[in-house]
Design a protein around this motif. Structure first.
Motif, PDB file in Angstrom:
ATOM      1  N   MET A 297      -0.790   2.211  -4.702  1.00 26.87           N
ATOM      2  CA  MET A 297      -0.484   1.236  -4.707  1.00 26.87           C
ATOM      3  C   MET A 297      -0.038  -0.225  -4.947  1.00 26.87           C
ATOM      4  O   MET A 297       1.111  -0.084  -4.359  1.00 26.87           O
ATOM      5  N   GLU A 303       2.964  -0.551   1.525  1.00 22.59           N
ATOM      6  CA  GLU A 303       1.070  -0.355   1.206  1.00 22.59           C
ATOM      7  C   GLU A 303       0.216  -0.251   2.052  1.00 22.59           C
ATOM      8  O   GLU A 303      -0.699   0.550   1.983  1.00 22.59           O
ATOM      9  N   VAL A 304       0.532  -0.614   3.481  1.00 22.52           N
ATOM     10  CA  VAL A 304      -0.471  -0.169   5.252  1.00 22.52           C
ATOM     11  C   VAL A 304       0.588  -0.063   5.999  1.00 22.52           C
ATOM     12  O   VAL A 304       2.051  -0.696   6.087  1.00 22.52           O
ATOM     13  N   LEU A 326      -0.431  -8.771   8.499  1.00 23.64           N
ATOM     14  CA  LEU A 326      -0.983  -8.741   7.480  1.00 23.64           C
ATOM     15  C   LEU A 326       0.663  -8.587   6.540  1.00 23.64           C
ATOM     16  O   LEU A 326       0.770  -9.337   5.836  1.00 23.64           O
ATOM     17  N   ILE A 331       1.480  -8.589   2.239  1.00 25.73           N
ATOM     18  CA  ILE A 331       1.759  -7.295   2.268  1.00 25.73           C
ATOM     19  C   ILE A 331       2.829  -6.538   3.088  1.00 25.73           C
ATOM     20  O   ILE A 331       3.186  -6.557   3.839  1.00 25.73           O
ATOM     21  N   ASP A 332       3.702  -5.660   2.258  1.00 25.15           N
ATOM     22  CA  ASP A 332       4.077  -4.693   2.989  1.00 25.15           C
ATOM     23  C   ASP A 332       3.714  -3.631   3.599  1.00 25.15           C
ATOM     24  O   ASP A 332       2.684  -2.421   3.499  1.00 25.15           O
ATOM     25  N   VAL A 333       4.302  -4.147   5.056  1.00 28.44           N
ATOM     26  CA  VAL A 333       3.469  -2.972   6.072  1.00 28.44           C
ATOM     27  C   VAL A 333       4.726  -2.575   6.838  1.00 28.44           C
ATOM     28  O   VAL A 333       5.319  -3.337   7.339  1.00 28.44           O
ATOM     29  N   ILE A 393      -6.948  -6.575   2.962  1.00 31.74           N
ATOM     30  CA  ILE A 393      -5.897  -7.574   2.430  1.00 31.74           C
ATOM     31  C   ILE A 393      -6.529  -7.206   1.033  1.00 31.74           C
ATOM     32  O   ILE A 393      -5.576  -7.201  -0.230  1.00 31.74           O
ATOM     33  N   GLU A 395      -8.261  -5.452  -0.542  1.00 33.82           N
ATOM     34  CA  GLU A 395      -8.049  -4.413  -1.300  1.00 33.82           C
ATOM     35  C   GLU A 395      -6.130  -3.766  -1.961  1.00 33.82           C
ATOM     36  O   GLU A 395      -6.315  -3.520  -2.942  1.00 33.82           O
ATOM     37  N   VAL A 396      -5.141  -4.090  -1.119  1.00 36.99           N
ATOM     38  CA  VAL A 396      -3.950  -4.418  -1.851  1.00 36.99           C
ATOM     39  C   VAL A 396      -3.884  -5.890  -1.962  1.00 36.99           C
ATOM     40  O   VAL A 396      -2.994  -4.786  -3.928  1.00 36.99           O
ATOM     41  N   LEU A 397      -4.449  -6.461  -2.291  1.00 36.24           N
ATOM     42  CA  LEU A 397      -4.119  -7.710  -4.105  1.00 36.24           C
ATOM     43  C   LEU A 397      -5.102  -7.309  -4.187  1.00 36.24           C
ATOM     44  O   LEU A 397      -5.123  -7.900  -5.186  1.00 36.24           O
TER      45      LEU A 397
END
Length: 403
Positions: A297, A303-304, A326, A331-333, A393, A395-397
């Motif tokens: 990650m 990330e998504v 996102l 978030i990098d999506v 969110i 989980e990513v952060l």
């Protein structure tokens, strides 16, 4: 020294934050030189280097630098010293041949290595079941050039033919021996005569006491030099390297500074390198499966991935809303709204290795849900779009685990 330790710990934290399974290991300083050096190795089967580590005390070293402990703290009873005697060993040029002929394990034999160096030939004696480490030998000798002695000069330099040379009566003026032999008596060595070996040879009695040192490569299962736990050997990819240079370069280049007394002192130097490309490559080598990359990650390019399955208006609107929220959350999506079959999109997502995937499709949305999953296990989970958004969110952060 203090700055070097801070940098060494910092590098380790960097690779920990990258979620890479790595070990910092003692390393040979090589051509750069200096008094100390550590490599940071990401463990991977495709690694170019062998890494020695202790699972108990976390000792770690590159195979070129690693050492082990051969003896217990309690000394063994003194062995009975035998008389030295020659033995006829026809056609036994290799250590394995000698062991088979005499019916003895190679660990009870002594192997002779002969090198040519800047200051002439040297003989290095190692236990028969060990491999000599040319880097360790070269560093111990302090020579800038070393190679195996050529066949044409062998007998003149050692006093014996290839395959049968040994320390008893050798003409080689410099003889070294690995510390693994220190606890052994009654050595079986080459007899400096064709088809002949010697049994019952003892250092100090039958030939001059050699210079002792660590001259062999560590094997898996050897006792750790610090805690005696069995050492493990893994393959590793070097992603960083730090060197404690001291004043090696500053003195020769006259790089100085004025201290608090106004006196000139050589600058104290360090050398610190981090391989950005290697870090990315090693992450892939360490984390992948048959379907593609499984990005950690913290260093995933995206990330998504949000995938819209079909062109239904509700599907597109839901997927677009998730994507935009996102993005707004930092978030990098990536939004996969291509006009492709679902199977193609999912295969591509697996190949690229997005850590998290959200899929909006007509079937799940009919029940007010979207599907989401982790790339590492691909276990599908369903939930309302808002709930899934919040969970992804989080989980990513999620803060990185402590080092």
């Amino acid at each position: 020294d203090q700055t070097y330790e801070v940098m060494r710990e910092t590098y380790s934290r960097i690779f920990h934050r990258c979620a890479l399974d790595h070990v910092p290991v003692e390393a040979d300083t090589g051509n750069i030189g200096g008094s100390a050096s550590h490599e940071f190795m990401v463990l991977a089967q495709s690694g170019e280097d062998a890494v020695v580590s202790c699972p108990n005390c976390r000792y770690g070293a590159n195979i070129e630098k690693a050492t082990s402990k051969f003896f217990d703290d309690e000394p063994e009873p003194a062995p009975t010293i035998e008389e030295m005697a020659p033995i006829h060993t026809p056609g036994t040029k290799s250590i394995d041949d000698v062991g088979k002929f005499l019916g003895k394990p190679t660990s009870q034999l002594v192997k002779t290595l002969v090198f040519d160096t800047d200051f002439g030939p040297v003989m290095v004696l190692v236990r028969g079941d060990r491999e000599g480490s040319e880097i360790k030998i070269k560093n111990h000798l302090g020579t800038t050039w070393m190679e195996m002695l050529s066949d044409s000069r062998f007998e003149e330099a050692t006093g014996g033919p290839i395959g049968y040379c040994g320390p008893v009566g050798t003409t080689c003026k410099r003889v070294f021996a690995d510390v693994s032999l220190k606890g052994m008596a009654n050595w079986i060595v080459g007899g400096n005569k064709r088809d002949t070996h010697i049994t019952g040879a003892n250092a100090g009695r039958d030939f001059p006491e050699p210079v002792w040192g660590d001259f062999t490569t560590v094997f898996a299962g050897d006792p750790c030099p610090h805690c005696s736990t069995s050492l493990e050997i893994h393959r590793g990819i070097e992603v960083g390297h730090v060197f404690k240079l001291g004043t090696k370069y500053s003195e020769s280049m006259h790089c100085t500074f004025l201290d608090e007394k106004g006196e000139r002192q050589p600058m104290i130097m360090g050398c610190y390198g981090l391989g950005i490309g290697r870090t990315v490559a090693s992450a892939i080598e360490q984390s992948h499966d048959d379907d593609g990359i499984v990005w950690p990650m913290p260093i995933a390019p995206f990330e998504v991935v949000v995938t819209s399955v079909g062109k239904d208006e509700n599907v597109v609107a839901t997927a677009t809303d998730l994507y935009e929220k996102l993005l707004a959350a930092g978030i990098d999506v990536l939004f996969d709204d291509r006009d492709e079959r679902p199977g193609v999109k999912f295969k591509d997502a697996d190949l690229i290795g997005f850590p998290l995937r959200i899929a909006a499709g007509a079937k799940s949305l009919a029940n007010g849900q979207v599907e989401w999953s982790f790339r590492k296990d691909r276990a599908k989970q369903l939930g309302a779009p808002g709930e899934v958004l919040q969970r992804v969110i989080e989980e990513v952060l999620r803060p990185p685990r402590p080092a």
